[in-house]
Design a protein around this motif. Structure first.
Motif, PDB file in Angstrom:
ATOM      1  N   ARG A   1       0.825  -1.216   0.000  1.00 49.86           N
ATOM      2  CA  ARG A   1       0.000   0.000   0.000  1.00 49.86           C
ATOM      3  C   ARG A   1       0.850   1.253   0.000  1.00 49.86           C
ATOM      4  NH1 ARG A   1      -4.824  -0.445   3.349  1.00 49.86           N
ATOM      5  NH2 ARG A   1      -4.192   1.406   4.468  1.00 49.86           N
ATOM      6  N   ASP A   2       0.612   2.109  -0.959  1.00 46.84           N
ATOM      7  CA  ASP A   2       1.223   3.441  -0.984  1.00 46.84           C
ATOM      8  C   ASP A   2       2.746   3.467  -0.968  1.00 46.84           C
ATOM      9  OD1 ASP A   2      -1.323   4.381  -0.956  1.00 46.84           O
ATOM     10  OD2 ASP A   2      -1.374   4.654   1.211  1.00 46.84           O
ATOM     11  N   VAL A   3       3.364   2.332  -1.250  1.00 47.63           N
ATOM     12  CA  VAL A   3       4.828   2.325  -1.198  1.00 47.63           C
ATOM     13  C   VAL A   3       5.422   3.226  -2.273  1.00 47.63           C
ATOM     14  CG1 VAL A   3       5.825   0.307  -0.094  1.00 47.63           C
ATOM     15  CG2 VAL A   3       4.491   0.019  -2.146  1.00 47.63           C
ATOM     16  N   TRP A   4       4.656   3.366  -3.355  1.00 48.64           N
ATOM     17  CA  TRP A   4       5.197   4.103  -4.503  1.00 48.64           C
ATOM     18  C   TRP A   4       5.359   5.582  -4.219  1.00 48.64           C
ATOM     19  CZ3 TRP A   4       5.055  -0.631  -5.033  1.00 48.64           C
ATOM     20  CH2 TRP A   4       3.878  -1.347  -4.948  1.00 48.64           C
ATOM     21  N   GLU A   5       4.676   6.010  -3.157  1.00 53.51           N
ATOM     22  CA  GLU A   5       4.808   7.430  -2.838  1.00 53.51           C
ATOM     23  C   GLU A   5       6.210   7.763  -2.346  1.00 53.51           C
ATOM     24  OE1 GLU A   5       1.469   8.389  -0.385  1.00 53.51           O
ATOM     25  OE2 GLU A   5       0.105   7.899  -2.029  1.00 53.51           O
ATOM     26  N   GLU A   6       6.906   6.751  -1.893  1.00 44.51           N
ATOM     27  CA  GLU A   6       8.293   6.968  -1.478  1.00 44.51           C
ATOM     28  C   GLU A   6       9.205   6.768  -2.675  1.00 44.51           C
ATOM     29  OE1 GLU A   6       9.650   4.494   1.816  1.00 44.51           O
ATOM     30  OE2 GLU A   6       7.704   4.954   2.721  1.00 44.51           O
ATOM     31  N   GLN A   7       9.892   7.814  -3.041  1.00 45.49           N
ATOM     32  CA  GLN A   7      10.798   7.732  -4.184  1.00 45.49           C
ATOM     33  C   GLN A   7      11.809   6.606  -4.013  1.00 45.49           C
ATOM     34  OE1 GLN A   7      10.851   9.346  -7.070  1.00 45.49           O
ATOM     35  NE2 GLN A   7       8.907  10.222  -6.486  1.00 45.49           N
ATOM     36  N   SER A   8      12.263   6.431  -2.788  1.00 44.03           N
ATOM     37  CA  SER A   8      13.339   5.463  -2.552  1.00 44.03           C
ATOM     38  C   SER A   8      12.908   4.036  -2.901  1.00 44.03           C
ATOM     39  CB  SER A   8      13.781   5.523  -1.101  1.00 44.03           C
ATOM     40  OG  SER A   8      12.708   5.106  -0.289  1.00 44.03           O
ATOM     41  N   PHE A   9      11.586   3.819  -2.924  1.00 37.66           N
ATOM     42  CA  PHE A   9      11.116   2.464  -3.215  1.00 37.66           C
ATOM     43  C   PHE A   9      11.579   1.991  -4.586  1.00 37.66           C
ATOM     44  CE2 PHE A   9       7.917  -0.296  -5.155  1.00 37.66           C
ATOM     45  CZ  PHE A   9       8.007  -1.375  -4.296  1.00 37.66           C
ATOM     46  N   PHE A  10      11.364   2.828  -5.592  1.00 39.93           N
ATOM     47  CA  PHE A  10      11.760   2.444  -6.954  1.00 39.93           C
ATOM     48  C   PHE A  10      13.270   2.233  -7.041  1.00 39.93           C
ATOM     49  CE2 PHE A  10       7.705   4.478  -7.595  1.00 39.93           C
ATOM     50  CZ  PHE A  10       7.089   3.580  -8.445  1.00 39.93           C
ATOM     51  N   VAL A  11      13.996   3.108  -6.367  1.00 35.08           N
ATOM     52  CA  VAL A  11      15.460   2.992  -6.401  1.00 35.08           C
ATOM     53  C   VAL A  11      15.869   1.640  -5.826  1.00 35.08           C
ATOM     54  CG1 VAL A  11      17.617   4.003  -5.570  1.00 35.08           C
ATOM     55  CG2 VAL A  11      15.690   5.478  -6.198  1.00 35.08           C
ATOM     56  N   ARG A  12      15.239   1.295  -4.711  1.00 39.62           N
ATOM     57  CA  ARG A  12      15.593   0.012  -4.076  1.00 39.62           C
ATOM     58  C   ARG A  12      15.245  -1.164  -4.978  1.00 39.62           C
ATOM     59  NH1 ARG A  12      13.190  -0.095   1.837  1.00 39.62           N
ATOM     60  NH2 ARG A  12      14.374  -2.034   2.034  1.00 39.62           N
ATOM     61  N   VAL A  13      14.067  -1.100  -5.623  1.00 43.51           N
ATOM     62  CA  VAL A  13      13.656  -2.204  -6.493  1.00 43.51           C
ATOM     63  C   VAL A  13      14.679  -2.396  -7.618  1.00 43.51           C
ATOM     64  CG1 VAL A  13      11.957  -2.966  -8.224  1.00 43.51           C
ATOM     65  CG2 VAL A  13      11.175  -1.998  -6.060  1.00 43.51           C
ATOM     66  N   PHE A  14      14.981  -1.307  -8.306  1.00 43.60           N
ATOM     67  CA  PHE A  14      15.812  -1.484  -9.498  1.00 43.60           C
ATOM     68  C   PHE A  14      17.295  -1.595  -9.167  1.00 43.60           C
ATOM     69  CE2 PHE A  14      11.703  -0.111 -11.081  1.00 43.60           C
ATOM     70  CZ  PHE A  14      11.442  -1.197 -11.892  1.00 43.60           C
ATOM     71  N   GLN A  15      17.665  -1.118  -7.986  1.00 41.71           N
ATOM     72  CA  GLN A  15      19.032  -1.343  -7.494  1.00 41.71           C
ATOM     73  C   GLN A  15      19.193  -2.852  -7.215  1.00 41.71           C
ATOM     74  OE1 GLN A  15      21.388   0.799  -7.392  1.00 41.71           O
ATOM     75  NE2 GLN A  15      22.933  -0.358  -6.274  1.00 41.71           N
ATOM     76  N   ALA A  16      18.196  -3.440  -6.571  1.00 43.34           N
ATOM     77  CA  ALA A  16      18.266  -4.879  -6.270  1.00 43.34           C
ATOM     78  C   ALA A  16      18.344  -5.692  -7.564  1.00 43.34           C
ATOM     79  CB  ALA A  16      17.058  -5.304  -5.438  1.00 43.34           C
ATOM     80  N   LEU A  17      17.682  -5.183  -8.602  1.00 44.60           N
ATOM     81  CA  LEU A  17      17.610  -5.946  -9.863  1.00 44.60           C
ATOM     82  C   LEU A  17      18.622  -5.449 -10.903  1.00 44.60           C
ATOM     83  CD1 LEU A  17      13.738  -6.216 -10.346  1.00 44.60           C
ATOM     84  CD2 LEU A  17      15.303  -7.893  -9.369  1.00 44.60           C
ATOM     85  N   ARG A  18      19.670  -4.792 -10.427  1.00 39.42           N
ATOM     86  CA  ARG A  18      20.541  -4.113 -11.402  1.00 39.42           C
ATOM     87  C   ARG A  18      21.154  -5.059 -12.434  1.00 39.42           C
ATOM     88  NH1 ARG A  18      22.485  -3.921  -6.491  1.00 39.42           N
ATOM     89  NH2 ARG A  18      24.457  -4.930  -5.985  1.00 39.42           N
ATOM     90  N   ASP A  19      21.331  -6.348 -12.074  1.00 37.59           N
ATOM     91  CA  ASP A  19      21.950  -7.251 -13.047  1.00 37.59           C
ATOM     92  C   ASP A  19      20.920  -8.078 -13.813  1.00 37.59           C
ATOM     93  OD1 ASP A  19      24.488  -6.398 -12.384  1.00 37.59           O
ATOM     94  OD2 ASP A  19      24.550  -7.757 -10.647  1.00 37.59           O
ATOM     95  N   ILE A  20      19.653  -7.762 -13.629  1.00 38.18           N
ATOM     96  CA  ILE A  20      18.606  -8.575 -14.268  1.00 38.18           C
ATOM     97  C   ILE A  20      17.845  -7.730 -15.285  1.00 38.18           C
ATOM     98  CG2 ILE A  20      16.417  -9.785 -13.809  1.00 38.18           C
ATOM     99  CD1 ILE A  20      17.767 -10.862 -11.296  1.00 38.18           C
TER     100      ILE A  20
END
Ligand code: ADP
Ligand code: ASP
Ligand code: MG
Length: 448
Positions: free
Chosen positions: A390-409
């Motif tokens: 819920r509402d996680v997307w309102e935090e900018q850092s969320f997207f950064v964390r997602v795509f940082q975790a998936l940086r090699d995928i």
């Protein structure tokens, strides 16, 4: 009254059936209706039987039937006696004859229609409930055994029939008479058309049966008893560190189920939503664990869980003529509608539309129709990963964390759900497990 649904592994042996009955007995004063799946692996074996039959291997198909029947007969011998055993044996023998003649007929025809397939797989639930009811009586309990085909009314879309809620409600109220002190036992998954032809609600459909029955009878709660302690942060088969989520909303649970968390069937949430019935997911092997409760609204924000679905296909539709043309999306979706194929995710650019689908049964016809007005590119062996919260997307850092975790995928498609509770994306199937592990580590295994 309450509804208690036991899944395949929860009725998969004599010991498990007794555990399931112990749990049902602990709720006896709440007038339980017990909805049971087939014993574990039986539905798969029945489908394997039809596969053999279609190749013309009648002996192979009949061999599979004998094995299934023997498993149920052995179980009957192990925990029934006297009249209970005699009755169960007679019913199981009757089902053996029915299944053998289906195996023979299908192998002569070398063909199995969806209608015949449903006739075959329905035996799984009919067999398991025969044993469960007989064992309940053996233990001195009062137990009614009902045939769900007499009240679960559906259309004739075999293998994934849609219930007729009004008719089912009327019939269920007429046929099932739950009362404190007794068990009403019936089959999940199966139903019948108005003409009495056997149908099924689709794989994993017993959960759906349970909530439909619950809604029809105005149940106080529906309990789904399974082999895990509720809905977890992801599939524990892939990530053993996954932990159970105490409370989740109907919306979140529906998204998770739709995007692959098979712990509940995606359609099973709707009937509960309409009546506001809380759905509990509990572990038959650990009844004291609170599990998960699915409710109308839950407090708190943040990421809840990660679901994933493999065997996904991407369809890329390209048309330079689309530039500034309206009606293009409409034409595309009309093709999918015509071929009864639902699209999971969509991303558009100026000249192309990419869609992910799970069902590829009609892919050839879809491509043929799309090629009348565009170029089509098909990419198989993909997987969808869905982050629900819920509402996680309102935090900018969320997207950064997602795509940082998936940086090699490599990520093939991204879709931020309009419902504001899901972020989904498509990766190569071979990268799916790793991606889910990385995301789970990032969001659920760190102390931040
Ligand atoms: P049943 O036979 O009881 O209906 P299923 O096999 O259909 O059980 O569903 C339970 C399984 O769902 C679990 O064993 C687990 O591997 C899988 N699963 C997938 N995603 C999740 C999740 N997020 N939480 C819990 N279980 C999950
Ligand atoms: N026995 C059916 C299946 O395996 C239905 C269910 O278990 O929910 O798909
Ligand atoms: Mg299931």
């Amino acid at each position: 009254m309450i509804v208690m649904k036991f899944g395949g592994s929860s009725v998969g042996s004599a010991e498990m059936m007794d555990k399931a009955l112990d749990i049902a007995v602990s709720r006896l004063e709440s007038a339980p209706v017990v909805v049971s799946s087939a014993m574990s692996k039986v539905t798969d074996s029945l489908l394997m039987m039809t596969d053999l039959a279609v190749t013309g291997d009648g002996n192979g198909a009949m061999g599979v039937v004998e094995k299934i029947i023997q498993r149920h007969l052995d179980l009957a011998e192990s925990f029934l006696s006297g009249k209970n055993l005699a009755q169960a044996r007679e019913r199981i023998e009757g089902m053996r004859r029915g299944l053998l003649s289906l195996a023979k007929g299908l192998s002569l025809l070398k063909e199995c229609s969806p209608r015949s397939s449903d006739a075959v797989v329905s035996y799984g639930e009919l067999l398991s409930t025969t044993l469960l009811a007989a064992r309940a009586r053996e233990r001195g309990l009062k137990a009614d055994l009902a045939d769900s085909r007499t009240f679960m009314r559906t259309d004739d879309r075999f293998m994934s029939a849609a219930p007729d809620f009004r008719e089912t409600r009327k019939l269920t109220r007429r046929k099932l008479k739950p009362a404190p002190g007794k068990l009403v036992i019936c089959q999940g998954f199966i139903g019948s058309t108005r003409d009495g032809v056997t149908t099924t609600l689709g794989r994993g459909g017993s959960d759906y049966s349970a909530t439909i029955i619950g809604a029809a009878l105005g149940a106080e709660t529906v309990e789904i008893w399974t082999d895990v302690s509720g809905i977890l942060t992801t599939d524990p088969r892939l990530v053993p560190e996954a932990r159970s989520i105490p409370k989740i909303s109907y919306g979140e649970a529906a998204e998770l189920a739709y995007f692959g968390a098979k712990v509940v069937h995606p359609s099973s949430i709707q009937p509960a939503v309409e009546q506001g019935i809380p759905v509990f997911i509990k572990n038959t092997n650990d009844p004291a664990h609170p599990g998960t409760v699915i409710l109308a609204e839950t407090r708190g924000r943040g990421l809840r869980a990660i679901a994933f679905k493999k065997k996904v296909t991407l369809i890329n539709v390209i048309s330079t003529r689309m530039l500034n043309a309206y009606g293009f999306l409409n034409r595309i979706f009309t093709v999918f509608e015509k071929h009864k194929t639902s699209v999971d995710l969509v991303a558009t650019s100026e000249v192309s539309v990419t869609m992910s689908v799970e069902n590829t049964a009609y892919l050839k016809s879809i491509v043929r129709d799309l090629e009348e007005f565009s170029d089509v590119d098909i990419r198989r062996d993909k997987a969808t990963i869905c982050l629900v919260g819920r509402d996680v997307w309102e935090e900018q850092s969320f997207f950064v964390r997602v795509f940082q975790a998936l940086r090699d995928i490599p990520v093939k498609l991204i879709s931020l759900g309009a419902s504001n509770i899901n972020l989904s994306f498509v990766v190569m199937e071979e990268n799916c497990d790793e991606a889910v592990r990385l995301l789970h580590r990032e969001f659920f295994e760190k102390s931040s």
